[in-house]
Design a protein around this motif. Structure first.
Motif, PDB file in Angstrom:
ATOM      1  N   UNK A 168       0.818  -1.345   0.069  1.00 28.30           N
ATOM      2  CA  UNK A 168       0.033   0.070   0.145  1.00 28.30           C
ATOM      3  C   UNK A 168       0.713   1.375   0.064  1.00 28.30           C
ATOM      4  N   UNK A 169       2.237   1.263   0.131  1.00 30.98           N
ATOM      5  CA  UNK A 169       2.885   2.291   0.330  1.00 30.98           C
ATOM      6  C   UNK A 169       3.648   2.626  -1.289  1.00 30.98           C
ATOM      7  N   UNK A 170       3.111   3.796  -1.744  1.00 34.75           N
ATOM      8  CA  UNK A 170       3.736   3.977  -3.203  1.00 34.75           C
ATOM      9  C   UNK A 170       5.232   4.042  -3.194  1.00 34.75           C
ATOM     10  N   UNK A 171       5.815   3.393  -4.190  1.00 31.33           N
ATOM     11  CA  UNK A 171       7.202   3.454  -4.227  1.00 31.33           C
ATOM     12  C   UNK A 171       7.861   4.888  -4.628  1.00 31.33           C
ATOM     13  N   UNK A 172       8.736   5.409  -4.153  1.00 26.09           N
ATOM     14  CA  UNK A 172       9.429   6.647  -4.487  1.00 26.09           C
ATOM     15  C   UNK A 172      10.172   6.448  -5.948  1.00 26.09           C
ATOM     16  N   UNK A 173       9.979   7.455  -6.681  1.00 21.17           N
ATOM     17  CA  UNK A 173      10.723   7.391  -8.031  1.00 21.17           C
ATOM     18  C   UNK A 173      11.991   8.216  -8.145  1.00 21.17           C
ATOM     19  N   UNK A 174      13.133   7.619  -8.728  1.00 18.17           N
ATOM     20  CA  UNK A 174      14.186   8.456  -8.958  1.00 18.17           C
ATOM     21  C   UNK A 174      14.573   7.998 -10.227  1.00 18.17           C
ATOM     22  N   UNK A 175      15.449   8.890 -10.943  1.00 21.78           N
ATOM     23  CA  UNK A 175      15.942   8.437 -12.169  1.00 21.78           C
ATOM     24  C   UNK A 175      17.258   9.197 -12.600  1.00 21.78           C
ATOM     25  N   UNK A 176      18.108   8.656 -13.546  1.00 20.89           N
ATOM     26  CA  UNK A 176      19.154   9.253 -14.036  1.00 20.89           C
ATOM     27  C   UNK A 176      18.642   9.768 -15.519  1.00 20.89           C
ATOM     28  N   UNK A 177      18.999  11.171 -15.956  1.00 21.43           N
ATOM     29  CA  UNK A 177      19.017  11.596 -17.099  1.00 21.43           C
ATOM     30  C   UNK A 177      19.989  11.883 -17.891  1.00 21.43           C
ATOM     31  N   UNK A 178      20.193  11.459 -19.125  1.00 26.24           N
ATOM     32  CA  UNK A 178      21.334  11.768 -19.982  1.00 26.24           C
ATOM     33  C   UNK A 178      21.237  11.589 -21.397  1.00 26.24           C
ATOM     34  N   UNK A 179      22.269  11.465 -21.891  1.00 30.11           N
ATOM     35  CA  UNK A 179      22.369  11.165 -23.563  1.00 30.11           C
ATOM     36  C   UNK A 179      23.523  10.559 -23.979  1.00 30.11           C
TER      37      UNK A 179
END
Ligand code: ATR
Length: 284
Positions: A5-16
């Motif tokens: 029931x606890x939403x997962x916290x979202x993280x990310x790496x951006x790049x190219x």
């Protein structure tokens, strides 16, 4: 970990590009070790889209971003607030929202390098004669934290001399800084030589005169590659005391970002060991 029931916290790496990045592996290990309910993804952002993509990531509930090449400068222009170290570096590699909802840009590359040098490799930077190769984004991120350690001098050598001179001018009064091209590097030999160029990505090294090293010189490449980078191979062939690759910096800058986001300082040693067992291609 119990996540019902606890939403997962979202993280990310951006790049190219980002496809070869080890950051999801690193943050995945940190999260598992500290029992955090979080997901860390890779997002390849097309040139020209970076501002919109950063804002929409957070608008859609994302909790934090890492930024890699070539967007660290664009990220600094996108966020609402810069920390002192991001402002000094003119580059952002970590973004989060503060309590007022503002997007804050930070830079953990400098602390990542100094922690790897001082804590993992047990080096002392005070009083050392340091040479940095390159004057691009990688050097911008680490010059301030290196100067804070009070080395006897820092020489910035770059293919394009003007870029080194422009960077040095921003740190006037913060230490003894010299600039040069590669062929005429004076003031050596050096105790520590840090490769912050991207030459290794195409299998090159800058044309370095062997007089820059002595038998106790330590060489450090901010990049890494299975079997050694062109720079660490050059250093070993020229008989330096030690030649290190930048995996430790990668893990330490990630640990600092994790601390900013989650308030917990993860143990980096097991992660570094796991990465060394399977050295990946470069993308910070
Ligand atoms: P980044 O932001 O990823 O550091 P950058 O700003 O393009 O990328 O900087 C790359 C650095 O590597 C620069 O110092 C660049 O030298 P120039 O300023 O003269 O362009 C250096 N570099 C890249 N390829 C190189 C090569 N083959 N030999 C020597 N230096 C190189």
């Amino acid at each position: 970990m119990k996540t019902d029931g606890v939403p997962t916290d979202r993280y990310a790496l951006i790049g190219y590009p980002v496809s070869h990045s080890r950051s999801p592996f690193i943050h995945g290990m940190f999260a598992a070790a500290t029992d955090q309910n979080m997901l860390y993804q890779l997002i390849e952002v097309l040139p020209g889209r970076v501002t919109d993509d950063i804002r929409s990531f957070f608008d859609l509930g994302g909790k934090g971003l890492n930024v890699t090449v070539p967007y660290k400068g664009a990220a600094a222009d996108t966020v609402d607030i810069l920390t002192t170290r991001a402002s000094d570096a003119h580059a952002v590699n970590t973004i989060f929202r503060d309590d007022s909802g503002a997007l804050v840009g930070d830079n953990t590359d400098g602390v990542g390098l100094t922690r790897d040098l001082e804590e993992n490799l047990n080096l002392t930077l005070a009083g050392q004669n340091i040479l940095i190769l390159g004057a691009g984004g990688a050097t911008h991120g680490v010059l301030g934290p290196l100067l804070d350690r009070k080395p006897s001098a820092v020489c910035i050598a770059n293919r394009t001399l003007e870029r080194a001179a422009e960077l040095a001018a921003r740190y006037l009064g913060k230490g003894h800084i010299h600039v040069s091209g590669f062929h005429n590097i004076g003031r050596g030999p050096f105790d520590l030589i840090i490769n912050a160029t991207s030459a290794g990505l195409s299998g090159d090294i800058p044309p370095l005169p062997p007089e820059i090293i002595h038998s106790q010189t330590i060489c450090y490449d901010m990049s890494y590659k299975s079997g050694g980078t062109p720079f660490t191979t050059w250093a070993q062939e020229h008989g330096v005391a030690m030649a290190h690759q930048g995996l430790g910096m990668l893990v330490e800058q990630a640990a600092e970002a994790f601390f900013i986001w989650r308030g917990i300082r993860p143990n980096t040693e097991p992660v570094l060991r796991a990465l060394r067992e399977n050295t990946p291609a470069k993308t910070l």
